[in-house]
Design an enzyme around this catalytic site. Structure first.
Site, PDB file in Angstrom:
ATOM      1  N   ARG A 134      34.707 -39.231  52.047  1.00 31.17           N
ATOM      2  CA  ARG A 134      34.397 -38.779  50.695  1.00 31.17           C
ATOM      3  C   ARG A 134      34.253 -37.265  50.740  1.00 31.17           C
ATOM      4  O   ARG A 134      33.431 -36.741  51.484  1.00 31.17           O
ATOM      5  CB  ARG A 134      33.109 -39.412  50.174  1.00 31.17           C
ATOM      6  CG  ARG A 134      33.011 -39.360  48.627  1.00 31.17           C
ATOM      7  CD  ARG A 134      31.648 -39.822  48.130  1.00 31.17           C
ATOM      8  NE  ARG A 134      30.645 -38.895  48.545  1.00 31.17           N
ATOM      9  CZ  ARG A 134      29.434 -39.240  49.023  1.00 31.17           C
ATOM     10  NH1 ARG A 134      29.085 -40.506  49.118  1.00 31.17           N
ATOM     11  NH2 ARG A 134      28.570 -38.323  49.402  1.00 31.17           N
ATOM     12  N   GLU A 154      30.733 -30.563  50.857  1.00 35.70           N
ATOM     13  CA  GLU A 154      30.861 -31.052  52.236  1.00 35.70           C
ATOM     14  C   GLU A 154      31.907 -32.151  52.291  1.00 35.70           C
ATOM     15  O   GLU A 154      32.280 -32.727  51.265  1.00 35.70           O
ATOM     16  CB  GLU A 154      29.527 -31.585  52.771  1.00 35.70           C
ATOM     17  CG  GLU A 154      29.049 -32.817  52.050  1.00 35.70           C
ATOM     18  CD  GLU A 154      28.112 -33.704  52.873  1.00 35.70           C
ATOM     19  OE1 GLU A 154      28.092 -33.603  54.106  1.00 35.70           O
ATOM     20  OE2 GLU A 154      27.414 -34.527  52.264  1.00 35.70           O
ATOM     21  N   ASN A 156      32.572 -35.816  54.114  1.00 37.43           N
ATOM     22  CA  ASN A 156      31.873 -36.888  54.831  1.00 37.43           C
ATOM     23  C   ASN A 156      32.850 -37.753  55.610  1.00 37.43           C
ATOM     24  O   ASN A 156      33.803 -38.284  55.028  1.00 37.43           O
ATOM     25  CB  ASN A 156      31.132 -37.790  53.833  1.00 37.43           C
ATOM     26  CG  ASN A 156      30.078 -37.016  53.055  1.00 37.43           C
ATOM     27  OD1 ASN A 156      29.022 -36.703  53.573  1.00 37.43           O
ATOM     28  ND2 ASN A 156      30.387 -36.671  51.804  1.00 37.43           N
ATOM     29  N   SER A 161      29.168 -43.346  51.129  1.00 37.27           N
ATOM     30  CA  SER A 161      28.623 -44.457  50.346  1.00 37.27           C
ATOM     31  C   SER A 161      28.870 -44.316  48.844  1.00 37.27           C
ATOM     32  O   SER A 161      29.451 -43.333  48.389  1.00 37.27           O
ATOM     33  CB  SER A 161      27.129 -44.586  50.617  1.00 37.27           C
ATOM     34  OG  SER A 161      26.492 -43.371  50.324  1.00 37.27           O
ATOM     35  N   LYS A 342      29.006 -29.968  59.829  1.00 35.33           N
ATOM     36  CA  LYS A 342      29.063 -28.805  58.934  1.00 35.33           C
ATOM     37  C   LYS A 342      29.717 -27.609  59.616  1.00 35.33           C
ATOM     38  O   LYS A 342      30.397 -26.810  58.973  1.00 35.33           O
ATOM     39  CB  LYS A 342      27.650 -28.418  58.478  1.00 35.33           C
ATOM     40  CG  LYS A 342      26.821 -29.564  57.888  1.00 35.33           C
ATOM     41  CD  LYS A 342      27.280 -29.964  56.521  1.00 35.33           C
ATOM     42  CE  LYS A 342      26.324 -30.881  55.774  1.00 35.33           C
ATOM     43  NZ  LYS A 342      26.347 -32.301  56.142  1.00 35.33           N
ATOM     44  N   LYS A 404      22.397 -24.977  56.459  1.00 35.02           N
ATOM     45  CA  LYS A 404      22.612 -26.402  56.763  1.00 35.02           C
ATOM     46  C   LYS A 404      22.668 -26.670  58.266  1.00 35.02           C
ATOM     47  O   LYS A 404      23.384 -25.987  58.984  1.00 35.02           O
ATOM     48  CB  LYS A 404      23.952 -26.868  56.177  1.00 35.02           C
ATOM     49  CG  LYS A 404      24.100 -26.719  54.687  1.00 35.02           C
ATOM     50  CD  LYS A 404      25.421 -27.353  54.257  1.00 35.02           C
ATOM     51  CE  LYS A 404      25.653 -27.175  52.785  1.00 35.02           C
ATOM     52  NZ  LYS A 404      26.846 -27.928  52.334  1.00 35.02           N
ATOM     53  N   GLU A 408      23.615 -35.470  58.447  1.00 30.04           N
ATOM     54  CA  GLU A 408      24.113 -36.163  57.271  1.00 30.04           C
ATOM     55  C   GLU A 408      22.978 -36.903  56.597  1.00 30.04           C
ATOM     56  O   GLU A 408      21.969 -37.189  57.229  1.00 30.04           O
ATOM     57  CB  GLU A 408      25.181 -37.197  57.675  1.00 30.04           C
ATOM     58  CG  GLU A 408      26.409 -36.620  58.330  1.00 30.04           C
ATOM     59  CD  GLU A 408      27.134 -35.658  57.428  1.00 30.04           C
ATOM     60  OE1 GLU A 408      27.189 -35.892  56.213  1.00 30.04           O
ATOM     61  OE2 GLU A 408      27.645 -34.643  57.948  1.00 30.04           O
ATOM     62  N   GLY A 409      23.189 -37.235  55.336  1.00 32.74           N
ATOM     63  CA  GLY A 409      22.260 -38.162  54.701  1.00 32.74           C
ATOM     64  C   GLY A 409      21.228 -37.511  53.799  1.00 32.74           C
ATOM     65  O   GLY A 409      20.422 -38.193  53.187  1.00 32.74           O
ATOM     66  N   ARG A 492      27.655 -37.722  40.915  1.00 33.92           N
ATOM     67  CA  ARG A 492      26.190 -37.779  41.035  1.00 33.92           C
ATOM     68  C   ARG A 492      25.618 -36.606  40.265  1.00 33.92           C
ATOM     69  O   ARG A 492      26.116 -35.488  40.384  1.00 33.92           O
ATOM     70  CB  ARG A 492      25.771 -37.647  42.497  1.00 33.92           C
ATOM     71  CG  ARG A 492      26.054 -38.868  43.317  1.00 33.92           C
ATOM     72  CD  ARG A 492      25.767 -38.602  44.775  1.00 33.92           C
ATOM     73  NE  ARG A 492      26.686 -37.624  45.332  1.00 33.92           N
ATOM     74  CZ  ARG A 492      26.601 -37.138  46.565  1.00 33.92           C
ATOM     75  NH1 ARG A 492      25.618 -37.522  47.359  1.00 33.92           N
ATOM     76  NH2 ARG A 492      27.476 -36.266  47.011  1.00 33.92           N
TER      77      ARG A 492
HETATM   78  P1  ADP Z   1      24.151 -33.813  53.352  1.00 36.91           P
HETATM   79  O1  ADP Z   1      25.047 -34.117  54.508  1.00 36.91           O
HETATM   80  O2  ADP Z   1      22.718 -33.839  53.701  1.00 36.91           O
HETATM   81  O3  ADP Z   1      24.495 -34.635  52.148  1.00 36.91           O
HETATM   82  P2  ADP Z   1      25.171 -31.543  51.821  1.00 36.91           P
HETATM   83  O4  ADP Z   1      25.982 -30.448  52.379  1.00 36.91           O
HETATM   84  O5  ADP Z   1      25.863 -32.511  50.942  1.00 36.91           O
HETATM   85  O6  ADP Z   1      24.430 -32.271  53.030  1.00 36.91           O
HETATM   86  O7  ADP Z   1      23.954 -30.901  51.027  1.00 36.91           O
HETATM   87  C1  ADP Z   1      23.009 -31.689  50.318  1.00 36.91           C
HETATM   88  C2  ADP Z   1      22.923 -31.238  48.876  1.00 36.91           C
HETATM   89  O8  ADP Z   1      22.607 -29.844  48.806  1.00 36.91           O
HETATM   90  C3  ADP Z   1      24.219 -31.394  48.106  1.00 36.91           C
HETATM   91  O9  ADP Z   1      24.345 -32.691  47.583  1.00 36.91           O
HETATM   92  C4  ADP Z   1      24.056 -30.336  47.021  1.00 36.91           C
HETATM   93  O10 ADP Z   1      23.261 -30.822  45.957  1.00 36.91           O
HETATM   94  C5  ADP Z   1      23.282 -29.237  47.731  1.00 36.91           C
HETATM   95  N1  ADP Z   1      24.229 -28.241  48.275  1.00 36.91           N
HETATM   96  C6  ADP Z   1      24.790 -28.235  49.498  1.00 36.91           C
HETATM   97  N2  ADP Z   1      25.613 -27.182  49.655  1.00 36.91           N
HETATM   98  C7  ADP Z   1      25.594 -26.512  48.490  1.00 36.91           C
HETATM   99  C8  ADP Z   1      26.230 -25.321  48.013  1.00 36.91           C
HETATM  100  N3  ADP Z   1      27.041 -24.598  48.781  1.00 36.91           N
HETATM  101  N4  ADP Z   1      25.959 -24.925  46.744  1.00 36.91           N
HETATM  102  C9  ADP Z   1      25.122 -25.628  45.949  1.00 36.91           C
HETATM  103  N5  ADP Z   1      24.483 -26.748  46.341  1.00 36.91           N
HETATM  104  C10 ADP Z   1      24.707 -27.195  47.604  1.00 36.91           C
HETATM  105 MG    MG Z   2      26.077 -34.559  50.844  1.00 36.28          MG
END
Ligand code: ADP
Ligand code: MG
Length: 516
Positions: A134, A154, A156, A161, A342, A404, A408-409, A492
């Protein structure tokens, strides 16, 4: 265009309309399985000791407007992204180089890498690899004068899910939008509703077809005597998102006629075995409810093992190694999981040095590679020579970034002004565990209303994150791809004031889309 839509969207509900819509959605959710198990903070174990209760998944009352150009682009790029991540996974040496720095400071990554090395030493018994991916995006439109563009949050590669529940939300909103006029006052009228429904969302069909493709590619039983074959879903203890997973297994059993079983990751070593005498290393599953029956697992689908908390002891690492060395096709393999780190996304997005993206996509036309690159937001490592360090340590520039780790998660990131102090609170030697990413700025002014799992109804300014699903089956030995599809999506939506995302983490609600 955006401004015009947002100033009047969603249409206002008077208290009676709101109550009616919420009641309709609660019933629809239960009737159609748009459900999650309740959090223990909402329904304590004493209230429901045998775990019979479920509640509506968090869901928005209205679909959210989303720019059609961005939606189409995300869908159009998905099979290219699938190929990109298959190509990265095939380049073990490249992944190894990237992991080198992390291994010293990140116990989890180091453990995963060791699992790969130990299986490599013995020799992998299965070269086919399945990815159910995803790719997550936000619309970037920092000011009303800039055109909205698609930026990746990101990618996945493990336990992607919400395909099951997302397609249900699409059905829910479609049903509400197409109720016969006069029959229902469910939605007040709005120009955006005029003969407009969410785009089709075949997430369940496409994710299941990916699993079925792996099952069929596995071929006949490798066991002696031959055994019937099955797909095995490996799941977490206390999983609350069970119904999302069951949507896929039901599709596999009813449409593809493939037996599917679910097994807790903590019970893998109790109920599966690999016969010592068989060099093909088939993974044999004996269902606990029928210990005299045996199945051979063609495909091990991991909805677990993506977080350190899934590995409570050495025995869980043994279980992961056991799966990895078996002949079952893994979704994903350890290498494919690591390709989703990441840091890989950060390295791909680098604008100086070797052009890794172009070399992984060497058989793709440069214009398409450029479109993939367009989806990258600026990302940096925190090495002493790089720009990332300066941006992260200065509060003013940190404000425009997120930090970051390789996790994950959800719930793991550090945001904005908290970044400099956080970095100073940990030893500098650990900074290489983190990457710095520029914040994506979705168009301001979006609003929606969400029904949460505990029945609370929240209205306000929101930010939406689009996920697009992709499935790919390839051979690690020669990189040959036998299945590569895009299918289905997830929206979402969360409150604008919340940095984190994620539905399972409790920040976001499931949503659907009205294209504009
Ligand atoms: P995870 O693997 O924990 O899901 P993500 O990279 O998806 O990590 O980050 C979690 C959340 O943080 C995302 O769903 C988003 O809401 C926010 N986020 C992450 N990166 C960004 C970004 N570059 N700009 C804005 N929001 C972000
Ligand atoms: Mg995420």
């Amino acid at each position: 265009m955006e401004d015009k839509i947002y100033t009047s969207y969603p249409p206002l509900l008077n208290p009676a309309q709101k109550e009616f819509l919420v009641a309709t959605i609660k019933n629809w959710a239960t009737q159609n399985g748009l459900l999650v198990r309740p959090a223990p903070t909402f329904v304590p174990k004493e209230v429901d000791p045998s775990g019979v209760l479920a509640t509506n998944a968090p869901v928005t009352l209205f679909p959210s407007p989303f720019p059609k150009s961005c939606f189409d682009e995300a869908k159009a790029l998905q099979t290219v992204y699938n190929r990109l991540y298959a190509a990265i996974t095939c380049n073990e040496e490249w992944i190894g180089k990237i992991m080198e720095d992390l291994i010293d400071v990140d116990d989890f990554i180091s453990h995963l890498w060791k699992v790969h090395l130990s299986v490599k030493k013995e020799g992998y018994s299965q070269t086919l690899s399945l990815g159910l991916y995803r790719s997550d995006y936000m619309v970037h439109a920092p000011s009303s004068s800039t055109t909205a563009s698609l930026k990746q949050v990101e990618f996945n590669t493990i336990s992607s899910s919400f395909g099951g529940l997302s397609s249900l939300v699409t059905s829910l909103h479609t049903e509400l939008l197409t109720a016969p006029p006069g029959h229902s006052i469910t939605y007040p009228s709005h120009p955006l509703f005029n003969s407009n429904t969410p785009p089709e969302n075949p997430a369940v069909e496409s994710l299941s077809a990916g699993l079925a493709a792996a099952h069929n590619a596995y071929g006949p039983s490798k066991a002696t005597p031959a055994l019937p074959t099955c797909i095995l879903f490996l799941v977490q203890e206390n999983e609350r998102n069970t119904f999302d997973q069951l949507a896929l297994s039901r599709q596999l059993t009813t449409v593809h006629k493939i037996p599917v079983f679910r097994l807790l990751s903590s019970e893998i070593l109790d109920h599966t075995s690999i016969p010592n005498s068989n060099p093909s290393r088939p993974l044999i599953y004996s269902p606990p409810h029928a210990p005299d029956t045996q199945f051979e697992v063609t495909t091990a689908y991991l909805r677990c093992f993506y977080a350190p908390s899934d590995y409570k002891s050495e025995r869980d690492w043994e279980a992961r190694t056991h799966l990895e060395r078996s002949a079952a096709i893994k979704c994903p393999t350890v290498l494919n999981q690591l390709s989703g780190c990441k840091v890989v996304q950060q390295v791909l997005a680098e604008t100086t040095g070797p052009d890794h993206l172009a070399s992984f996509l060497s058989d793709t036309d440069p214009a398409t590679v450029a479109r993939i690159r367009e989806t990258f937001a600026p990302q940096y490592d925190l090495s002493s020579s790089g720009r990332g360090r300066d941006l992260a340590l200065n509060v003013e520039t940190a404000m425009n970034h997120v930090l970051k780790p390789q996790r994950e998660g959800g719930g793991n990131n550090i945001y904005k002004e908290a970044i400099p102090d956080f970095l100073r609170s940990i030893p500098e030697s650990e900074w290489k565990r983190w990457i710095l990413m520029e914040l994506i700025r979705p168009p301001p002014g979006a609003k929606n209303v969400a029904l949460r799992t505990d029945g609370e109804v929240l209205s306000g300014d929101v930010i939406s994150e689009l996920g697009v699903y992709g499935t790919i089956l390839w051979d690690q030995a020669d990189g040959k791809i036998s299945h590569n599809e895009q299918g289905g999506w997830l929206l979402r939506t969360k409150s604008k004031d919340v940095n984190e995302g994620g539905v399972a983490t409790g920040f976001s609600s499931l949503d659907s889309i009205l294209l504009y």
